[in-house]
Motif scaffolding. Structure first.
Motif, PDB file in Angstrom:
ATOM      1  N   TYR A  39      38.141  28.339  -0.863  1.00 25.45           N
ATOM      2  CA  TYR A  39      38.603  28.520   0.378  1.00 25.45           C
ATOM      3  C   TYR A  39      39.671  29.650   0.863  1.00 25.45           C
ATOM      4  CZ  TYR A  39      42.794  26.741  -1.633  1.00 25.45           C
ATOM      5  OH  TYR A  39      44.029  26.524  -2.600  1.00 25.45           O
ATOM      6  N   GLN A  40      39.982  30.018   1.858  1.00 20.83           N
ATOM      7  CA  GLN A  40      40.888  31.177   2.166  1.00 20.83           C
ATOM      8  C   GLN A  40      41.070  30.775   3.612  1.00 20.83           C
ATOM      9  OE1 GLN A  40      38.197  34.307   1.542  1.00 20.83           O
ATOM     10  NE2 GLN A  40      37.870  34.837   3.685  1.00 20.83           N
ATOM     11  N   SER A  41      42.253  31.527   4.042  1.00 19.71           N
ATOM     12  CA  SER A  41      42.788  31.604   5.361  1.00 19.71           C
ATOM     13  C   SER A  41      42.172  32.793   6.096  1.00 19.71           C
ATOM     14  CB  SER A  41      44.269  31.482   5.459  1.00 19.71           C
ATOM     15  OG  SER A  41      44.932  32.767   4.832  1.00 19.71           O
ATOM     16  N   GLU A  42      41.800  32.499   7.252  1.00 17.89           N
ATOM     17  CA  GLU A  42      41.547  33.677   8.423  1.00 17.89           C
ATOM     18  C   GLU A  42      42.207  33.633   9.744  1.00 17.89           C
ATOM     19  OE1 GLU A  42      37.332  34.050  11.034  1.00 17.89           O
ATOM     20  OE2 GLU A  42      37.385  32.524   9.764  1.00 17.89           O
ATOM     21  N   PRO A  43      43.102  34.662   9.648  1.00 14.15           N
ATOM     22  CA  PRO A  43      43.734  34.956  11.004  1.00 14.15           C
ATOM     23  C   PRO A  43      42.741  34.993  12.198  1.00 14.15           C
ATOM     24  CG  PRO A  43      44.365  36.550   9.336  1.00 14.15           C
ATOM     25  CD  PRO A  43      43.067  36.110   8.970  1.00 14.15           C
ATOM     26  N   ILE A  44      43.272  34.245  13.275  1.00 16.06           N
ATOM     27  CA  ILE A  44      42.726  34.124  14.623  1.00 16.06           C
ATOM     28  C   ILE A  44      43.265  34.838  15.450  1.00 16.06           C
ATOM     29  CG2 ILE A  44      41.716  32.498  16.201  1.00 16.06           C
ATOM     30  CD1 ILE A  44      40.359  32.168  13.627  1.00 16.06           C
ATOM     31  N   ALA A  45      44.376  34.516  15.908  1.00 14.49           N
ATOM     32  CA  ALA A  45      45.386  35.221  16.966  1.00 14.49           C
ATOM     33  C   ALA A  45      46.509  34.281  17.380  1.00 14.49           C
ATOM     34  CB  ALA A  45      44.190  35.380  18.349  1.00 14.49           C
ATOM     35  N   PHE A  46      47.500  35.199  17.895  1.00 14.29           N
ATOM     36  CA  PHE A  46      48.789  34.639  18.096  1.00 14.29           C
ATOM     37  C   PHE A  46      49.243  33.533  16.981  1.00 14.29           C
ATOM     38  CE2 PHE A  46      46.239  35.153  21.999  1.00 14.29           C
ATOM     39  CZ  PHE A  46      47.129  36.239  22.595  1.00 14.29           C
TER      40      PHE A  46
END
Length: 90
Positions: A39-46
């Motif tokens: 698992y990992q985090s993924e920046p999307i927006a704002f």
């Protein structure tokens, strides 16, 4: 027996929900037949960050990814679950 790897992207309900918190809630709710491989985090927006997970499940589960999608969607703080890919691994 082979397993199936499912890559999912999980969007939180709001920007304040951290991906690590979602992961902990999901890990507690998953039945034993499912295993989180990565698992990992993924920046999307704002400031919004999605959680990308690879989940392993037995090959012989009926209904494909329907059950795991339902489980993930029912976790508090989860807004949306997207299955990005499904592949068989041995």
């Amino acid at each position: 027996m082979a397993k199936v790897a499912i890559l999912v992207r999980i969007l939180p309900e709001d920007a304040e929900t951290r991906p690590e918190d979602l992961y902990k809630r999901i890990a507690e709710k998953l039945p034993e037949k499912y295993q989180v491989a990565q698992y990992q985090s993924e920046p999307i927006a704002f400031g919004l960050e999605a959680l990308r997970m690879v989940i392993l499940m037995p090959e012989d589960v009926e209904g494909g990814t329907e059950e795991i999608e339902s489980i993930l969607s029912s976790v508090p703080g989860v807004s949306q679950v997207d299955v990005l890919s499904v592949t068989r691994v041995s």
